[in-house]
Each structure stands twice: as C-alpha cells, then as structure tokens.
Design an enzyme around this catalytic site. Structure first.
Site, PDB file in Angstrom:
ATOM      1  N   GLY A 422      40.871  39.790  35.377  1.00  0.00           N
ATOM      2  CA  GLY A 422      42.212  39.260  35.125  1.00  0.00           C
ATOM      3  C   GLY A 422      42.256  37.755  35.291  1.00  0.00           C
ATOM      4  N   ASP A 644      44.526  40.868  47.869  1.00  0.00           N
ATOM      5  CA  ASP A 644      43.396  41.686  47.417  1.00  0.00           C
ATOM      6  C   ASP A 644      42.848  42.597  48.507  1.00  0.00           C
ATOM      7  OD1 ASP A 644      43.475  40.684  44.881  1.00  0.00           O
ATOM      8  OD2 ASP A 644      42.052  39.066  45.286  1.00  0.00           O
ATOM      9  N   LYS A 671      47.275  45.508  39.671  1.00  0.00           N
ATOM     10  CA  LYS A 671      45.927  44.950  39.882  1.00  0.00           C
ATOM     11  C   LYS A 671      44.945  45.730  39.006  1.00  0.00           C
ATOM     12  CE  LYS A 671      47.052  41.690  42.624  1.00  0.00           C
ATOM     13  NZ  LYS A 671      46.910  40.310  42.145  1.00  0.00           N
TER      14      LYS A 671
HETATM   15  C1  S3P Z   1      43.303  35.480  41.889  1.00  0.00           C
HETATM   16  C2  S3P Z   1      44.615  35.693  42.181  1.00  0.00           C
HETATM   17  C3  S3P Z   1      45.154  36.974  42.606  1.00  0.00           C
HETATM   18  C4  S3P Z   1      44.073  37.955  43.001  1.00  0.00           C
HETATM   19  C5  S3P Z   1      42.912  37.932  42.067  1.00  0.00           C
HETATM   20  C6  S3P Z   1      42.298  36.550  41.982  1.00  0.00           C
HETATM   21  C7  S3P Z   1      42.867  34.139  41.454  1.00  0.00           C
HETATM   22  O1  S3P Z   1      45.907  37.531  41.550  1.00  0.00           O
HETATM   23  O2  S3P Z   1      44.589  39.264  43.087  1.00  0.00           O
HETATM   24  O3  S3P Z   1      41.904  38.846  42.512  1.00  0.00           O
HETATM   25  O4  S3P Z   1      41.661  33.870  41.460  1.00  0.00           O
HETATM   26  O5  S3P Z   1      43.732  33.336  41.111  1.00  0.00           O
HETATM   27  P1  S3P Z   1      47.467  37.153  41.402  1.00  0.00           P
HETATM   28  O6  S3P Z   1      47.529  35.703  41.504  1.00  0.00           O
HETATM   29  O7  S3P Z   1      47.930  37.632  40.072  1.00  0.00           O
HETATM   30  O8  S3P Z   1      48.142  37.863  42.530  1.00  0.00           O
END
Ligand code: S3P
Length: 769
Positions: A422, A644, A671
């Site tokens: 993501g 996380d 997630k």
């Molecule tokens: C991350 C932000 C988080 C986290 C992901 C990594 C990042 O997501 O859950 O594993 O590297 O910016 P969200 O910002 O959507 O909560």
C-alpha cells in the site's frame, strides 16, 4: 496506422502449412465464420501443405474449401496468405509466391503474413526474393504453442488471450497491417507491435535461450554413463526444465540459426551468470558451516524477480489461494515452545526503505542506503523506479541509487506492479500524478481491495487526473500525465502517513504552498527524510507545510531496524518464558513507539538502552523480559503510533489477565486485511473470547498471573494475504497447548523475510512447508 481500413472480408484466405499454428489459425477463422456468418472474415479458406492427408482431412472436415501440396498452385487467387512453415523453409515459399505473382496467378497486392519465431531473418528472406520487402508483407509472431503438434492437434482457441507480436517495417502498408491485426484479434489474441530487431532480441532471451538450455541439460544427462538411472529418478525439477527439449529438432535448429546473433549474445550473458554462480560456490568455505551471503543474495534476487514477473505476465494479482499461481502457498506448522531467549537484530524499517528509494531516485546525485529492507514491499518500490529508468544497484542491504533529478523519471513500458504494498502505491500516486507521462499501477489480491480514493480525491483537488479503475475505488490506478498541479489546503479525514506522504510528494511539483492538517500525528519519515535531502518541509503540531518547485540533493541513509518487526519479538518475549529478548538498534522515532507505550501500560517489563541518533532517526536497544500482562483500555491517541502493531498486541491482550478494549481503530479494517475481523476469527479459532466492535475489539484475556499458562488451543489460521496476521499467530505459539498451523505465510516475505529463522533461533519451533 489508419483505423478500421482493412481488406476484410477477403475472397480467398490461403494458409500455407497445416501444422499446429497454421491449422489452429485456419480453424479459428472458420469457427468464427460459422458462429457469425454475417461477420465472416474470409469467403473461402484454402491451404497448402506437404501432407496430402492433412489437405484431404481439412477438406473432408469442412475446414477447407480446397487445398494443394504445391505452393505455386495452391496460392492462386488468394488475396490474403498466412505462411506457417519452419523459418528456413520460408524463403522457398516466398519464391513460389513471387513466381505465382509473376505468372499472373496471384495479385501483386495480395497481403502476406507469417508466424515465424524470428523476424529479421524473415524480412531478409523477403528482401532476397522480392528485391525489397513488399508493403503488403506483414511479419507476425503468435506467442502460443501446445504439447502436441500437427494438424490433428489444432485448436481454434489456441491464440485466445495470447500475445501476437506484429513487426511492421518501414514500408508497411496500413491496410495490410490492419488486416493482419484484425485476423489475430478475431481469434482473441492480444496484438502488440514491435520493431523486428527488438523482437528477435527479446525472444532470444525468453524463448530461444531457454530451449537451447533444455536441450543442453537433457543432452548432458543422456551422455552420462548411468543415464537410465538418472532419468528414472529424475525429479520434478529436471522434468519441468527439460520439457521443451521434446520440441521438434529441425524447427529449433532453424530458429537458432535464424536468430544467431541475438542468441549468441544471450548465451554470453548466461555464461557469465554460470561463471558467477560457480565462483560463489567455489569461494565459499563450507568448513565454517555458515551461509554464503553472495549466493543467497543471488538466489533471493532471482526468486524475487521470478515472482514479480510471474505476477505481471500472468496478468493477475498474486494470490496464495490460487493453485495456478506458481508462487505457491506456504504454511507454518508450529509446535508449542515456551522458553524464549536471545539477542537479535531485525531487518530494516519498511517505511524508511520505501522512501529511501523514492527520494534517492528523485534527487540530484548518488544516494547510498545501508540497512535496506530486502522484503518484497520495498523491492516493489525499487523495481518501480528501475522501470522508470533509474539505475539502482543493490548488494544485499546496501543500495546505490543514481538519482535522475526531480524531472528525470521516464515512462515505464508496462504497468507498475506494487505487489502487496500500500505504501508503494499510495506514495507513488502522488509522484506519478505530477509526471509528464501516463502510468498505471496494479497490485496483488490484497492491495487490489484497499481504498485508493483516499489519495485520489485530494490529488484531483490539486489538478491530477487519476482514476481508480477497480471495483469500489480500488486499484488498478490509472494516471494521466502532463497535468499542472496546484497547492491545496487539506485536512486529512484519517490519521494516515500514506495519504499525508502522497500529498507532500505531489506538492513538490505543485505551484504554491501546500498545507496538510492531520487529525492525529502519524509517522513522519517523509518529512524527516525530505529535510535530510535538503527539501524543506515544515511541521508544527498536526500541520505540515511544503512549497513546490525545489530540488532534492542526494544523501546517505542508514535505515534503522523496523520497530514494527521488532514488535513481534517484544510480545514474544513478554508472553514467553525463558530469559526474554534484546532487540538491537531498533528505530525509535516517537511517531512509531506506541507499541512500547501500550505494552508498558499492560505491565510489560521493557528496558530501552544505548539510545542514539543515526541518520536523523533515533535508535536504541529494547530488552523485554517475561511479564505478567494486565488488560487495559488502549488510549486512542496511541492508535496511529502503533497502527501496524495491533495484530500482535491482540495476542498480548489474549495472554493478559482481564479485559483489553481497543476503540478508535477503524483504520485496521483497511490494512492488508481487515485486521479486526481476521484477528477476531483467528483468536476465536484458538479459543480466545473476543467481541468485535466497528472500530476496535474487546479481548477477554486468559492469562493467569504468576504463570505461563497455555492461553491458546491448537488450530488452523488463514493469513488472508497479510504478513502481520501470519507473524502474530506464530508468536501465539509461545502460549499454545497444541500445534498452530498458519496458511498463506509467503506474505511474511513482504516485510520480514527471515522471520521464521529468527523466531526459531530464539526458541520457537516453526516448520515452514
Ligand atoms: C505506512 C503508513 C501506515 C502503515 C503502513 C506504512 C507508511 O499506513 O500502516 O504499514 O510507510 O507510510 P497508514 O498511513 O495508511 O495508516
């Protein structure tokens, strides 16, 4: 190319060569005519083949209107000819076609195409026969085949969803080109266009070299004294690898000769790989019983590339549930083990690794990264920037990025595949929205379900043209380049570092100052690292300001160990017996340490030592000893700071005395999986009582103070393509009464490739199958 102008339906289509390809082509056109008579592409189908039997069968079965064993006779009156003979026979066939033209039996404007696996030799043959390549000659190559060959193996569906490469030459006539394209598309093929030299070069690597190697390996075994035994006991590897050595020798002889130069180049490159492998094996001292790092790296890189290209080529996302997926599903079989002790290091931080590649690529100069996470997520980002023309060299966790500057990315040839990540997709959405070129991003099953409108909506407000083309605002994301972006003032609806970072990145190219306000503070690696690259980003409280139009200067980055990976071992040490664990040099960025705060509130015995700052990020050693945990109400302000770590915190809560209540954590539902639902299912399957809330969960801990009682029963868990679900339930085995089996654990490689080894080293008993 002129759209829609083609010479179809034609009067007489002649197929020369009724082998698998020629006969399947003819049958496909015939079946189409039978199914849709008003749209038939040829009024008559005739054929030429050296076998009279095939011609007779073709006519008797109604496929052919007529046929001949002689090219000169057979092509008479045709207006479209498709030649499906071995490459070396092609010049002879073209010679006969020319003779028929000269004799007035065949119109000079007759459209001629072929199906050969090499294209420069075919053009050469046409030049030899006609003096210059006729404008109506359209070289084509269907990339399709089957185990069986010959007329009787014909299959009208053979080309469906397969690629057909057409190689126009400098004199190609539009109508001829459109005609050949339409014929193949009617058979369901995916037509692409390519220069003939490029075609031959690519096919040398992807088809001709592998065939040569299959012949070579089989030959090597056949020449061995005990060859019967060897073949008798040959395992799947040999069988899979050598399958294509059963192909026709004359055909492959001809192809190897026709594509000699490109094949020799590919062979040289392969020989260099073999030499390298040999040296790595030779150089390793087996007496010290250690692993050969270079060899492991080499193998891991190849495996990653194979998986990456496998998903891309399959045109479908990676799924651990699909049997057809050659990445296969992996499972952990875990026996209960309670004593946990050791001093360990966990791999580099995922968030920082992603950003190091992104900012290093956009910077002026060379960025050196050490401690880079060699997990699939970070490697997906690396691959994406390589695909956009950035030279990136990686040796293990050391990466050298030759930055191309803020405007230096180039158009990727294919959709960018983001795997499970993501962070890659959302942050890249910001970068790609500001580029001059169009782009598409795809992902695996899990990523393809995650919401992308959360970045698309504000990006559109900035002037980006971005489309979430999946169902429900999901990937694939399609971005139209060459838009002017303007700064915005945006209040984030959720505390998400990914949305924040996406907008900060788009703002680098936007006109004016972008202001982003978060509802709660989320991780700030983007802000810190951009400042380290000399690009000012000003944060005050929940507000971030950045002005477009600047540049980034390369810098060196040391990636600290990932606190999110350390969290599994922190909980393991707290709930297990034994001496506990020390995890060294873990990133302690205050926007990431919520897990320590929450575990301490639950009564965990945690000591932080050797605190220092490396590369702008605080790091420290974390020691956790076996602890009696108590249930708590988790303060909502800690949720974004431990976002996380909740799956493994739920395991901790299950081992606590009393009830733990989490609220304000709706984000967990979007997630890599719906972490509230999936964890609740898994905990229930292992005998823990919990209640699902819309934005959290209530867990009734089963711990008994002063003991290390078994909290979990045995059972089977499905990871749902979520690495953190898989690792959390592995941790649960320290307080389990029976075997826990976790399916779909291949996703662990996205963030923590050596998790099982490390867990076994400190006392768990995970068997990976
Ligand atoms: C991350 C932000 C988080 C986290 C992901 C990594 C990042 O997501 O859950 O594993 O590297 O910016 P969200 O910002 O959507 O909560």
């Amino acid at each position: 190319m002129t759209k829609n102008r083609h010479a179809l339906p034609c009067e007489r289509l002649c197929v020369i060569g009724l082998g698998l390809i020629g006969a399947s082509f003819a049958q496909g056109i015939k079946n189409h005519a039978l199914q849709k008579p008003h749209a038939a592409l040829a009024k008559q189908i005739v054929a030429v083949d050296t076998s009279q039997d095939s011609i007779t069968d073709g006519v008797m079965s109604g496929l052919l209107d007529a046929g001949s064993t002689d090219v000169y006779e057979g092509v008479a009156g045709a207006d479209v000819i498709v030649i499906a003979v071995p490459v070396q026979a092609l010049a002879g066939v073209l010679g006969e076609i020319k003779r028929a033209m000269d004799a007035g039996k065949l119109a000079k404007e007759c459209i001629i195409s072929d199906v050969s696996s090499t294209k420069q030799s075919v053009l050469e043959a046409a030049r030899g026969v006609f003096g210059q390549v006729p404008p109506t000659f359209v070289p084509a190559h269907p990339i399709a085949g089957a185990e069986n060959s010959g007329f009787h193996a014909r299959n009208p569906e053979l080309f469906c969803h397969h690629k057909v490469i057409i190689c126009p030459h400098e004199r190609t006539d539009d109508v001829a080109l459109n005609t050949v394209q339409t014929l193949w598309q009617t058979l369901g093929a995916d037509v692409i266009f390519m220069d003939s030299a490029r075609h031959d070069e690519i096919l040398a690597y992807t088809s001709h070299l592998p065939h040569l190697l299959a012949f070579a390996l089989t030959e090597q075994l056949a020449g061995h004294d005990d060859n019967l035994d060897i073949f008798r006991y040959a395992a799947g590897g040999f069988r899979d690898f050598s399958r294509i050595a059963a192909s026709h020798p004359v055909m492959w002889h001809d192809i190897f000769m026709a594509n000699k130069q490109a094949l020799l180049t590919a062979l040289d490159a392969y020989q260099a790989q073999l030499t390298r492998a040999k040296q790595m094996i030779q150089a390793h001292d087996t007496s010290i019983n250690a692993q050969s790092e270079p060899l492991l790296q080499w193998l891991a890189t190849a495996r990653h590339a194979r998986r990456h290209f496998g998903h891309m080529l399959a045109g479908k996302p990676k799924t651990s549930l699909s049997n057809q997926d050659d990445t296969m599903s992996q499972s952990y079989y875990i026996q209960p083990q309670h004593d946990i002790s050791g001093v360990i290091s966990v791999p580099g931080d995922k968030s920082i690794s992603h950003r190091s590649i992104m900012f290093g690529s956009l910077a002026d100069g060379v960025t050196r990264v050490s401690g880079f996470l060699q997990g699939e997520d970070a490697l997906a980002t690396l691959q994406a920037f390589s695909d956009m023309g950035v030279k990136i060299e990686r040796t293990g966790d050391q990466v050298v990025i030759h930055g191309v500057g803020i405007d230096g990315l180039s158009t990727p040839k294919n959709p960018l595949y983001m795997g499970n990540s993501g962070t890659s997709m959302r942050l890249l959405a910001g970068i790609l929205s500001a580029q001059k070129f169009d782009s598409v991003m795809t992902g695996d099953v899990s990523l393809s379900k995650r919401p992308m409108e959360r970045v698309a909506v504000p990006l559109r407000q900035m002037g980006a043209k971005i489309q979430s083309t999946g169902e429900k605002g999901t990937a694939p994301l399609s971005i139209t380049g060459n838009q002017t972006l303007n700064a915005i003032h945006y209040e984030l609806p959720v505390a998400s570092a990914q949305i924040k970072s996406c907008l900060i990145l788009a703002a680098l190219w936007a006109q004016g100052e972008t202001v982003i306000v978060e509802p709660e503070v989320s991780r700030d690696h983007t802000e810190r690292m951009l400042n380290a690259f000399g690009y000012p980003v000003v944060s005050s409280g929940r507000e971030i300001r950045v002005t477009g139009g600047g540049r980034l200067s390369a810098c060196d980055i040391i990636v600290p160990a990932d606190i999110s990976s350390a969290a599994f071992f922190m909980v393991l040490a707290a709930i297990g017996g034994g001496e506990g664990l020390t995890i060294q040099k873990v990133g302690m960025n205050p926007t990431r340490t919520g897990v320590i705060d929450i575990l301490r509130l639950m009564g965990a015995d945690i000591t932080v030592s050797n605190e220092t700052v490396v590369g702008g990020e605080p790091i420290a050693d974390i020691t956790v000893r076996p602890s009696d945990l108590q249930g708590i109400d988790i303060p909502e302000h800690l949720v974004p700071l431990a976002i996380d770590e909740f799956p493994v915190l739920f395991v901790a809560a299950s081992c606590a005395t009393g009830t733990t209540r989490l609220t304000g954590a709706k984000e967990l539902r979007v997630k890599e999986s719906d972490r509230i639902a999936v964890m609740a299912d898994g905990l229930s399957a292992l005998g823990v009582d919990c209640t699902v809330l819309e934005d959290g969960i209530i867990i009734n801990g089963k711990g008994v103070a002063g003991t290390r009682n078994a909290v979990f029963g045995g059972g089977e868990i499905e990871s749902h393509h979520d690495h953190r679900i898989a690792m959390s339930f592995a941790v649960a085995s320290a307080r389990a009464a029976d075997e826990i089996v976790i399916h779909g654990t291949e996703t662990v490689a996205t963030s923590f490739p050596n998790f099982a080894d490390l867990a076994n080293r400190v006392g768990l008993k995970i068997d990976v199958k």
